[in-house]
Design a protein around this motif. Structure first.
Motif, short mmCIF file in Angstrom:
data_model
loop_
_atom_site.label_atom_id
_atom_site.label_comp_id
_atom_site.label_asym_id
_atom_site.label_seq_id
_atom_site.Cartn_x
_atom_site.Cartn_y
_atom_site.Cartn_z
N LEU A 82 -3.35 -1.76 -6.50
CA LEU A 82 -2.54 -2.92 -6.08
C LEU A 82 -2.20 -3.79 -7.29
CD1 LEU A 82 -4.35 -3.81 -2.73
CD2 LEU A 82 -2.17 -2.61 -3.03
N ARG A 83 -3.17 -3.92 -8.20
CA ARG A 83 -2.91 -4.72 -9.40
C ARG A 83 -1.85 -4.02 -10.27
NH1 ARG A 83 -7.64 -4.47 -12.34
NH2 ARG A 83 -6.48 -3.12 -13.73
N GLN A 84 -1.93 -2.69 -10.35
CA GLN A 84 -0.94 -1.96 -11.14
C GLN A 84 0.47 -2.15 -10.56
OE1 GLN A 84 -3.01 1.90 -10.90
NE2 GLN A 84 -3.05 1.91 -13.15
N LEU A 85 0.56 -2.08 -9.24
CA LEU A 85 1.89 -2.28 -8.62
C LEU A 85 2.43 -3.66 -8.98
CD1 LEU A 85 1.32 -0.72 -5.06
CD2 LEU A 85 2.64 0.26 -6.95
N GLU A 86 1.56 -4.65 -8.92
CA GLU A 86 1.99 -6.01 -9.27
C GLU A 86 2.43 -6.11 -10.72
OE1 GLU A 86 -0.77 -8.44 -6.02
OE2 GLU A 86 -1.47 -8.20 -8.08
N THR A 87 1.64 -5.47 -11.60
CA THR A 87 1.97 -5.51 -13.03
C THR A 87 3.37 -4.93 -13.29
OG1 THR A 87 -0.35 -5.25 -13.55
CG2 THR A 87 1.18 -4.74 -15.32
N PHE A 88 3.72 -3.89 -12.53
CA PHE A 88 5.02 -3.26 -12.73
C PHE A 88 6.11 -3.93 -11.88
CE2 PHE A 88 2.39 -0.29 -14.90
CZ PHE A 88 3.21 0.27 -15.87
N GLY A 89 5.76 -5.03 -11.25
CA GLY A 89 6.76 -5.82 -10.52
C GLY A 89 7.11 -5.26 -9.15
N LEU A 90 6.32 -4.26 -8.68
CA LEU A 90 6.65 -3.63 -7.40
C LEU A 90 5.99 -4.42 -6.26
CD1 LEU A 90 6.21 0.07 -8.60
CD2 LEU A 90 8.33 -1.24 -8.32
N GLU A 91 6.70 -5.44 -5.82
CA GLU A 91 6.15 -6.33 -4.79
C GLU A 91 6.43 -5.77 -3.42
OE1 GLU A 91 7.67 -10.25 -5.48
OE2 GLU A 91 6.82 -10.25 -7.51
N TRP A 92 5.39 -5.76 -2.60
CA TRP A 92 5.53 -5.20 -1.25
C TRP A 92 5.68 -6.31 -0.22
CZ3 TRP A 92 1.20 -4.91 -4.37
CH2 TRP A 92 0.08 -5.63 -3.96
N ASP A 93 6.10 -5.90 0.96
CA ASP A 93 6.26 -6.86 2.07
C ASP A 93 5.03 -6.80 2.97
OD1 ASP A 93 8.99 -7.78 1.59
OD2 ASP A 93 9.53 -5.69 1.97
N GLY A 94 4.73 -7.93 3.58
CA GLY A 94 3.67 -7.98 4.58
C GLY A 94 2.31 -7.69 3.97
N SER A 95 1.36 -7.42 4.84
CA SER A 95 0.02 -7.17 4.31
C SER A 95 -0.21 -5.66 4.19
CB SER A 95 -1.05 -7.84 5.19
OG SER A 95 -0.79 -7.54 6.52
N VAL A 96 -1.12 -5.33 3.31
CA VAL A 96 -1.43 -3.92 3.04
C VAL A 96 -2.15 -3.34 4.25
CG1 VAL A 96 -2.85 -2.42 1.58
CG2 VAL A 96 -1.60 -4.35 0.56
N MET A 97 -1.76 -2.13 4.64
CA MET A 97 -2.50 -1.44 5.70
C MET A 97 -3.58 -0.55 5.06
SD MET A 97 -1.24 1.25 8.62
CE MET A 97 -0.88 0.19 9.99
N TRP A 98 -4.78 -0.62 5.63
CA TRP A 98 -5.90 0.18 5.10
C TRP A 98 -6.29 1.22 6.14
CZ3 TRP A 98 -8.06 -1.03 0.25
CH2 TRP A 98 -7.56 -2.20 -0.34
#
Ligand code: GLU
Length: 303
Positions: free
Chosen positions: A62-78
Motif C-alpha cells: 500500500l505504501r508503494q502504491l502511494e509512493t508511485f501516486g497510485l491513489e485508490w478509491d474507498g477502503s481497501v478490501m482484505w
C-alpha cells in the motif's frame, strides 16, 4: 462509493512480498485504464494464504502504491475478512452439484496433467481431510470471451481441470475468492497480467454458475527479463525504488513498458505529473501484446 459507476477497476495483489517492477506495470495499467474511463479504482489485498504472506507485506504494498501516486478509491478490501461470503458461494455450488469434496493427494495423481476427477462420484477416502473442487465438466462450456488486448478467447474448462475452491487445510483458493470479491466490489473491468489469462475460464464458469455479472477482461503483456523469463521474486525482479529519482525513473519505465511512449522530459517529473499525462493520453491501441523485455538499467537507486 457510487454503485452506478460506469467503470470500476481494481488491483488485487497477493501480499507475498513487496511489489516489483512487473506488478507495478500491472497496477499502473489497471489504474490508467480506470482513470482514463473516469472510473473508480479499488485495491483488494488477496491475503487468503497466510503462510505465503509475510507480516507487513500488505502495508509495504500500500505504501508503494502511494509512493508511485497510485491513489485508490474507498477502503481497501482484505480477503482474510471474507470467509463468510466465500462459504456462501461454496454452499451454492455444492447445492448446484458443481462442487465436490476430494480426498486425493497430489502424489496420487502425479502421472496426470490435471486431476482426473476420481472423487466426482464420491470421496475416495472418507477418513481423510478433503479439499473442495469445481466440476469443470458440468458448468458453462466452452468459455468464450473477448479479451480487450488478446481478442477472442475460447477454452474448455474441463481440459483445465477441476480446480480447487477450498483447500484441505481449510484455506480458500484464489479462483473462488476472486470471483466472489470482484462481484462484491462491482468490478466492471479486470486488468491484470497475462499469466492469469488461463485462470479466466474457471472464473467465468464460476460467475455464470453463481449468477454473477461478468466483468470485461484486459490481460497485460508480461514483463520479462533480458533472457525472456517472467519477472518474479525468484529471478531477482528489481525492487521498486523508494527515493524520488528512482521512483520517477521507474514510473516512466513502467509507462514505456505499457507502450505509452511518454515524452522523454516526463521522466524527471513527479508521479502526479507523469500520471496526469498518462491518464490524458492512455491508449490501449498503442499497447502491443508481445512481452516487454526489461533493459538491465532498472534498479532502485535509478542512477
Ligand atoms: N492476487 C493475484 C496476484 O497477485 C491477482 C489476482 C487478479 O488480479 O485477479 O497474482
Amino acid at each position: 462509493m457510487n454503485d452506478s459507476v460506469g467503470y470500476r477497476g481494481r488491483f488485487a495483489p497477493t501480499p507475498s512480498g513487496p511489489l516489483h517492477f512487473g506488478s507495478l506495470v500491472a497496477a499502473l495499467g489497471s489504474y490508467l485504464d480506470a482513470r482514463a474511463a473516469r472510473g473508480e479504482w479499488l485495491v483488494r489485498i488477496e491475503d487468503i494464504d497466510p503462510p505465503r504472506c509475510p507480516e507487513g507485506a500488505a502495508s509495504t504494498i500500500l505504501r508503494q502504491l502511494e509512493t508511485f501516486g497510485l491513489e485508490w478509491d474507498g477502503s481497501v478490501m482484505w480477503q482474510h475478512t471474507r470467509d463468510e461470503a466465500y462459504q456462501i458461494a461454496l454452499d451454492q455450488l455444492i447445492q448446484l452439484g458443481l462442487a465436490y469434496p476430494c480426498s486425493c493427494s497430489r502424489k496420487q495423481w502425479q502421472g496426470f496433467d490435471i486431476y482426473p476427477g476420481w472423487c466426482r462420484d464420491g470421496v475416495c477416502d472418507p477418513t481423510k481431510p478433503v479439499a473442495w473442487r469445481l466440476r469443470s465438466d458440468l458448468g458453462e462450456r466452452p468459455i468464450r470471451w473477448d479479451d480487450r488486448l488478446f481478442g477472442a478467447q475460447q477454452f474448455d474448462p474441463a481440459e483445465l481441470g477441476d480446480v480447487v475452491l477450498k483447500r484441505k487445510d481449510d484455506l480458500w483458493a484464489y479462483q473462488l475468492a476472486v470471483v466472489v470479491d470482484d462481484a462484491e466490489q462491482n468490478i466492471t473491468d479486470v486488468v491484470r497480467g497475462l499469466d492469469l489469462l488461463d485462470n479466466t475460464p474457471w472464473q467465468r464458469q464460476l460467475q455464470s454458475a453463481l449468477g454473477l455479472a461478468q466483468p470485461r477482461y484486459l490481460h497485460l503483456p508480461l514483463i520479462v527479463t533480458a533472457e525472456g523469463q517472467k519477472l518474479s521474486k525468484q529471478n531477482l525482479a528489481p525492487a521498486l525504488a523508494e527515493d524520488n529519482h528512482g521512483v520517477r525513473q521507474q514510473l516512466f519505465q513502467a509507462l514505456q513498458a505499457l507502450d505509452q511512449t511518454p515524452p522523454q522530459d516526463l521522466a524527471a517529473e513527479p508521479p502526479s505529473t507523469q500520471l496526469h499525462w498518462a491518464v490524458a493520453n492512455w491508449s490501449l491501441a498503442r499497447l502491443s501484446p508481445t512481452a516487454h523485455r526489461l533493459t538491465p538499467l532498472l534498479h532502485p537507486s535509478g542512477d
